[in-house]
Design a protein around this motif. Structure first.
Motif, PDB file in Angstrom:
ATOM      1  N   ARG A 109       7.698 -17.262 -12.584  1.00 45.75           N
ATOM      2  CA  ARG A 109       8.186 -15.925 -12.342  1.00 45.75           C
ATOM      3  C   ARG A 109       9.236 -15.207 -12.638  1.00 45.75           C
ATOM      4  O   ARG A 109       9.499 -14.047 -12.440  1.00 45.75           O
ATOM      5  N   ASP A 110      10.050 -15.922 -13.610  1.00 49.85           N
ATOM      6  CA  ASP A 110      11.274 -15.326 -14.363  1.00 49.85           C
ATOM      7  C   ASP A 110      10.503 -14.273 -15.271  1.00 49.85           C
ATOM      8  O   ASP A 110      11.312 -13.098 -15.890  1.00 49.85           O
ATOM      9  N   ASP A 111       9.348 -14.403 -15.592  1.00 42.65           N
ATOM     10  CA  ASP A 111       8.992 -12.845 -16.604  1.00 42.65           C
ATOM     11  C   ASP A 111       8.374 -11.948 -15.665  1.00 42.65           C
ATOM     12  O   ASP A 111       8.871 -10.843 -16.017  1.00 42.65           O
ATOM     13  N   MET A 112       8.273 -12.429 -13.896  1.00 42.75           N
ATOM     14  CA  MET A 112       8.304 -10.884 -13.305  1.00 42.75           C
ATOM     15  C   MET A 112       8.704 -10.585 -13.500  1.00 42.75           C
ATOM     16  O   MET A 112      10.147 -10.504 -13.149  1.00 42.75           O
ATOM     17  N   ASP A 113       7.979  -8.589 -13.902  1.00 43.54           N
ATOM     18  CA  ASP A 113       8.997  -7.725 -13.123  1.00 43.54           C
ATOM     19  C   ASP A 113       9.679  -7.845 -11.727  1.00 43.54           C
ATOM     20  O   ASP A 113       9.126  -8.040 -10.827  1.00 43.54           O
ATOM     21  N   GLU A 114      10.359  -6.715 -11.546  1.00 39.08           N
ATOM     22  CA  GLU A 114      10.427  -6.550  -9.705  1.00 39.08           C
ATOM     23  C   GLU A 114       9.642  -5.166  -9.418  1.00 39.08           C
ATOM     24  O   GLU A 114       9.629  -5.340  -8.400  1.00 39.08           O
ATOM     25  N   GLU A 115       9.291  -4.679 -10.361  1.00 37.72           N
ATOM     26  CA  GLU A 115       7.844  -3.308  -9.898  1.00 37.72           C
ATOM     27  C   GLU A 115       6.339  -3.599 -11.000  1.00 37.72           C
ATOM     28  O   GLU A 115       7.299  -4.588 -11.848  1.00 37.72           O
ATOM     29  N   VAL A 116       5.942  -3.100 -10.070  1.00 38.19           N
ATOM     30  CA  VAL A 116       4.567  -3.464 -11.139  1.00 38.19           C
ATOM     31  C   VAL A 116       4.291  -1.718 -11.191  1.00 38.19           C
ATOM     32  O   VAL A 116       3.906  -1.032 -10.018  1.00 38.19           O
ATOM     33  N   ASN A 117       4.283  -0.660 -12.545  1.00 35.67           N
ATOM     34  CA  ASN A 117       4.007   0.515 -12.072  1.00 35.67           C
ATOM     35  C   ASN A 117       4.916   0.983 -10.813  1.00 35.67           C
ATOM     36  O   ASN A 117       4.380   1.589 -10.247  1.00 35.67           O
ATOM     37  N   GLY A 118       6.262   0.789 -10.942  1.00 36.43           N
ATOM     38  CA  GLY A 118       6.782   1.664 -10.266  1.00 36.43           C
ATOM     39  C   GLY A 118       6.758   0.780  -8.673  1.00 36.43           C
ATOM     40  O   GLY A 118       7.867   1.410  -8.074  1.00 36.43           O
ATOM     41  N   ALA A 119       6.168   0.018  -8.267  1.00 38.49           N
ATOM     42  CA  ALA A 119       5.904  -0.010  -7.359  1.00 38.49           C
ATOM     43  C   ALA A 119       6.781  -1.551  -6.805  1.00 38.49           C
ATOM     44  O   ALA A 119       6.778  -2.770  -7.492  1.00 38.49           O
ATOM     45  N   GLN A 133       9.690   9.789  -3.923  1.00 40.32           N
ATOM     46  CA  GLN A 133      11.481   9.537  -3.489  1.00 40.32           C
ATOM     47  C   GLN A 133      11.040   7.891  -3.293  1.00 40.32           C
ATOM     48  O   GLN A 133      11.949   6.818  -3.205  1.00 40.32           O
ATOM     49  N   PHE A 134       9.671   7.932  -2.881  1.00 41.88           N
ATOM     50  CA  PHE A 134       9.844   6.174  -1.525  1.00 41.88           C
ATOM     51  C   PHE A 134       7.816   5.848  -2.326  1.00 41.88           C
ATOM     52  O   PHE A 134       7.408   6.981  -2.544  1.00 41.88           O
ATOM     53  N   TRP A 135       8.567   4.531  -2.465  1.00 43.45           N
ATOM     54  CA  TRP A 135       6.438   4.204  -2.058  1.00 43.45           C
ATOM     55  C   TRP A 135       6.303   3.143  -0.852  1.00 43.45           C
ATOM     56  O   TRP A 135       6.792   2.681  -0.573  1.00 43.45           O
ATOM     57  N   GLY A 136       4.867   3.801  -0.546  1.00 41.86           N
ATOM     58  CA  GLY A 136       4.786   3.144   0.835  1.00 41.86           C
ATOM     59  C   GLY A 136       5.177   3.613   2.395  1.00 41.86           C
ATOM     60  O   GLY A 136       6.383   5.260   1.795  1.00 41.86           O
ATOM     61  N   GLY A 137       4.515   3.660   3.098  1.00 44.78           N
ATOM     62  CA  GLY A 137       4.686   4.289   4.308  1.00 44.78           C
ATOM     63  C   GLY A 137       5.072   5.653   4.792  1.00 44.78           C
ATOM     64  O   GLY A 137       4.898   6.262   5.648  1.00 44.78           O
ATOM     65  N   TYR A 138       3.356   5.720   4.412  1.00 39.39           N
ATOM     66  CA  TYR A 138       3.196   7.759   4.076  1.00 39.39           C
ATOM     67  C   TYR A 138       2.350   7.277   5.166  1.00 39.39           C
ATOM     68  O   TYR A 138       1.473   6.546   4.937  1.00 39.39           O
ATOM     69  N   SER A 140       0.670  -1.634  -0.174  1.00 40.42           N
ATOM     70  CA  SER A 140      -0.227  -0.231   0.412  1.00 40.42           C
ATOM     71  C   SER A 140       1.058   1.173  -0.116  1.00 40.42           C
ATOM     72  O   SER A 140       2.528   1.618   0.357  1.00 40.42           O
ATOM     73  N   LEU A 141       0.063   2.469  -0.275  1.00 40.24           N
ATOM     74  CA  LEU A 141       0.942   3.394  -0.367  1.00 40.24           C
ATOM     75  C   LEU A 141       1.638   4.647   0.935  1.00 40.24           C
ATOM     76  O   LEU A 141       1.657   4.602   1.422  1.00 40.24           O
ATOM     77  N   PHE A 142       0.753   3.678   2.050  1.00 42.70           N
ATOM     78  CA  PHE A 142      -0.134   4.079   3.372  1.00 42.70           C
ATOM     79  C   PHE A 142       0.906   2.995   4.202  1.00 42.70           C
ATOM     80  O   PHE A 142       0.677   1.573   3.935  1.00 42.70           O
ATOM     81  N   GLU A 143       1.428   3.251   5.510  1.00 39.54           N
ATOM     82  CA  GLU A 143       1.809   2.486   6.682  1.00 39.54           C
ATOM     83  C   GLU A 143       0.883   1.285   7.029  1.00 39.54           C
ATOM     84  O   GLU A 143       1.373  -0.402   7.389  1.00 39.54           O
ATOM     85  N   ASN A 144      -0.148   1.575   6.495  1.00 37.37           N
ATOM     86  CA  ASN A 144      -1.373   0.524   8.157  1.00 37.37           C
ATOM     87  C   ASN A 144      -2.536   0.313   7.354  1.00 37.37           C
ATOM     88  O   ASN A 144      -3.360   0.070   7.743  1.00 37.37           O
ATOM     89  N   GLU A 145      -1.623  -0.039   6.100  1.00 35.34           N
ATOM     90  CA  GLU A 145      -2.702  -1.148   4.957  1.00 35.34           C
ATOM     91  C   GLU A 145      -2.228  -2.323   4.057  1.00 35.34           C
ATOM     92  O   GLU A 145      -1.005  -2.312   4.163  1.00 35.34           O
ATOM     93  N   LYS A 146      -3.126  -3.005   4.770  1.00 36.47           N
ATOM     94  CA  LYS A 146      -1.911  -4.430   3.736  1.00 36.47           C
ATOM     95  C   LYS A 146      -2.560  -4.139   2.447  1.00 36.47           C
ATOM     96  O   LYS A 146      -2.427  -3.387   1.741  1.00 36.47           O
ATOM     97  N   HIS A 174      -8.058   4.784   0.369  1.00 37.06           N
ATOM     98  CA  HIS A 174      -8.387   2.649  -0.223  1.00 37.06           C
ATOM     99  C   HIS A 174      -8.280   3.371  -1.286  1.00 37.06           C
ATOM    100  O   HIS A 174      -7.462   2.799  -2.156  1.00 37.06           O
ATOM    101  N   PHE A 175      -8.787   4.213  -2.003  1.00 37.67           N
ATOM    102  CA  PHE A 175      -8.798   5.121  -3.020  1.00 37.67           C
ATOM    103  C   PHE A 175      -7.770   5.581  -3.762  1.00 37.67           C
ATOM    104  O   PHE A 175      -7.035   5.449  -4.704  1.00 37.67           O
TER     105      PHE A 175
END
Length: 559
Positions: A53-63, A522-527, A36-42, A466-467
């Motif tokens: 798995r070999d085809d999977m990128d390490e990121e999805v849309n920057g995440a 600069q960062f993904w998540g933890g907001y 999640s973008l937020f620290e308290n969301e699943k 959520h949104f």
């Protein structure tokens, strides 16, 4: 013969115990989570077109993504397609690529099928996802759509002049007769009230050819925009992820479907001239099937992107056409908003959005480049009749599942929570977690008095988080409502204002949202969004938000 002298093939052999070897399923061995973008969301489950798995990128849309190799039975990922539903490969394959296993039980993570029964909506837990809202037959049936849009036109006049005028028979038969007397030579198209795939549809020029029972008789748009002399229409894919607040996404591609005989207004009996349904035209000798997804803008079915490119090359104002189509979609869904929200409040107990819906909007464009809504499909066909269909619909469904966000949950904890809620109800107690609509800490009146969204309540934060997460996972979808400026333009069409609609409008234009985007450069998540202790609206809450705490560095958040 005795067993001593008899040949072996005469002997009664004991049954041989053999192990049944089950066929290997194509379900992925791993599943992937996007934080999640937020620290308290699943985190949410990743849906992708990658096959391994070999085809999977390490990121999805920057995440950054997290690989999960094994899960316990209590937290397994499952999908359900009921026996009554039409099964589509693009749906099953999307689930299997994401690591879901099929189940027939009710403890699924996601279900794809027909509308649930009313009592089944009440059984859902807050993490299960269902592909239909209760009450959307107000859009899916031709007669209901006609009544709803007619009522909206009475209230708002020309603002809703994008649905051909129609009459419901037998109740409005006398009005239809008067119409024909006043406008002789007018063409009408006759449609059964609740049918699909072009069944029972025909164009008529006189009352003699109309059966005066249980049908919709609609003015025929006899001057459509033609391409190479052929009539065509659009199938657009619209995903509604919430009705409170109303949130609408439009997919970036769709289908342009052609009739298979050149247009002639006088030849009314030839269905291949006037109807563009694939189920009808595929039986025509002149139907040209797409054989290569890369070869577009040819044959009897094009992609939406190919159509836009063709119209642009011919000098049409495609930007204006797109704007008109978006207005048509938003106004139509607003017309259904009050009815569907009543059904949601009646049958769904959770505050978190549980339902979403993929609508197929059928739109005809006339020679003045004006779009007209023909009908709406609440269960649009996802069959892959050609490589182009497979490519478009596969991407549509995969990105829809990814956007709405399925989350891993513990079945034992959900069962214990349901048991506790039932016990509390028997004692006459209600818990905040068991009610979808707990009392608010701020009223709509108080919210509307705010010029800026300086203070957030706990309920506000849940809605916003959520949104924003959903928006970050949108992929090739465009959110057409709400936008920064859309709510003031469309608020007059709502039957009544809703708290969450006003909240989302204020949030979209707030400084707090700008801070969120600055953080994710600069960062993904933890907001963390803070609950304001001093606000009267949130003074009863004991939980205060923490300061910004970035926990992972990754690619920038894609806006």
């Amino acid at each position: 013969p005795s067993s001593k002298t008899a040949p072996s093939h005469f002997l009664v052999q004991p049954p041989v115990k053999t192990k049944m070897v089950a066929k290997k399923k194509k379900t992925a061995k791993y599943h992937y989570l996007i934080p999640s973008l937020f620290e308290n969301e699943k985190p949410s489950v990743v849906f992708t077109l990658s096959t391994g798995r070999d085809d999977m990128d390490e990121e999805v849309n920057g995440a950054p993504i997290q690989v999960v190799a094994k899960t316990t039975k209590d937290k397994r990922l499952t999908f359900k397609i009921p026996p009554s539903a039409v099964e589509f490969n693009v749906v099953k394959n999307a689930f299997k690529r994401a690591g879901f296993k099929r189940t027939s039980k009710w403890d699924f993570n996601m279900i794809w099928g027909k509308k649930l029964k009313n009592n089944e909506y009440a059984k859902l837990n807050e993490y299960q996802r269902v592909n239909h809202f209760p009450g959307t037959w107000i859009l899916g049936r031709k007669d209901n759509l006609h009544r709803m849009l007619t009522n909206m036109k009475r209230s708002h006049g020309k603002e809703y002049n994008f649905f051909p005028y129609a009459y419901l028979l037998p109740d409005e038969n006398s009005y239809l007769v008067n119409e024909w007397v006043q406008n002789p030579g007018t063409l009408f198209i006759v449609k059964p009230k609740a049918s699909s795939c072009g069944r029972g549809i025909r164009v008529v020029s006189s009352m003699d050819r109309i059966k005066k029972d249980n049908c919709l008789v609609q003015r025929y748009i006899d001057r459509p925009l033609l391409i190479n002399g052929y009539k065509w229409d659009l199938r657009l894919y619209v995903v509604v992820t919430s009705y409170d607040p109303l949130v609408v996404y439009l997919f970036d591609d769709g289908l342009c479907r052609f009739a298979t005989a050149k247009y002639d207004r006088k030849k009314l009996k030839n269905r291949f001239i006037h109807l563009t349904n694939y189920s009808i035209n595929k039986n025509s000798k002149t139907f040209e099937k797409n054989k290569d997804a890369e070869k577009d803008a040819m044959g009897s079915k094009w992609s939406l992107q190919a159509l836009y490119q063709y119209l642009t090359e011919k000098g049409y104002d495609v930007k204006q056409l797109k704007a008109r189509i978006k207005q048509l979609i938003i106004k139509t869904l607003i017309g259904s908003e009050s009815h569907v929200n009543q059904q949601i409040r009646r049958f769904i107990k959770h505050k978190r959005p549980t339902c979403y819906e993929v609508f197929g909007f059928d739109i005809l464009v006339d020679e003045k480049l004006k779009p007209w809504i023909i009908e709406i499909n609440v269960s649009p066909s996802l069959s892959s009749s050609s490589p182009m269909d497979k490519a478009i619909k596969g991407r549509l469904i995969t990105q829809t599942f990814h956007m709405v966000g399925s989350k891993v949950f513990s079945r034992s904890k959900m069962a214990a929570k349901d048991s506790e809620d039932k016990h509390n109800r028997l004692l006459g107690l209600t818990s905040r977690s068991s009610s979808r609509y707990s009392s608010r800490k701020r009223t709509l009146f108080e919210l509307k008095r705010l010029s800026t969204l300086d203070h957030l309540t706990e309920d506000d934060i849940q809605v916003i988080q959520h949104f924003e997460d959903e928006y970050a996972r949108r992929g090739d979808f465009e959110r057409i409502f709400p936008t920064n400026s859309s709510y003031p333009r469309y608020v007059k069409y709502f039957e009544s204002e809703r708290y969450n609609n006003v909240l989302m409008h204020l949030w979209n234009n707030s400084k707090k949202r700008s801070l969120l985007y600055d953080h994710h450069e600069q960062f993904w998540g933890g907001y963390s969004l803070k609950i304001d202790k001093k606000s009267k609206a949130s003074r009863s809450s004991k939980r205060a938000g923490k300061s910004i705490h970035p926990h992972t560095a990754s690619s920038p958040y894609r806006t």
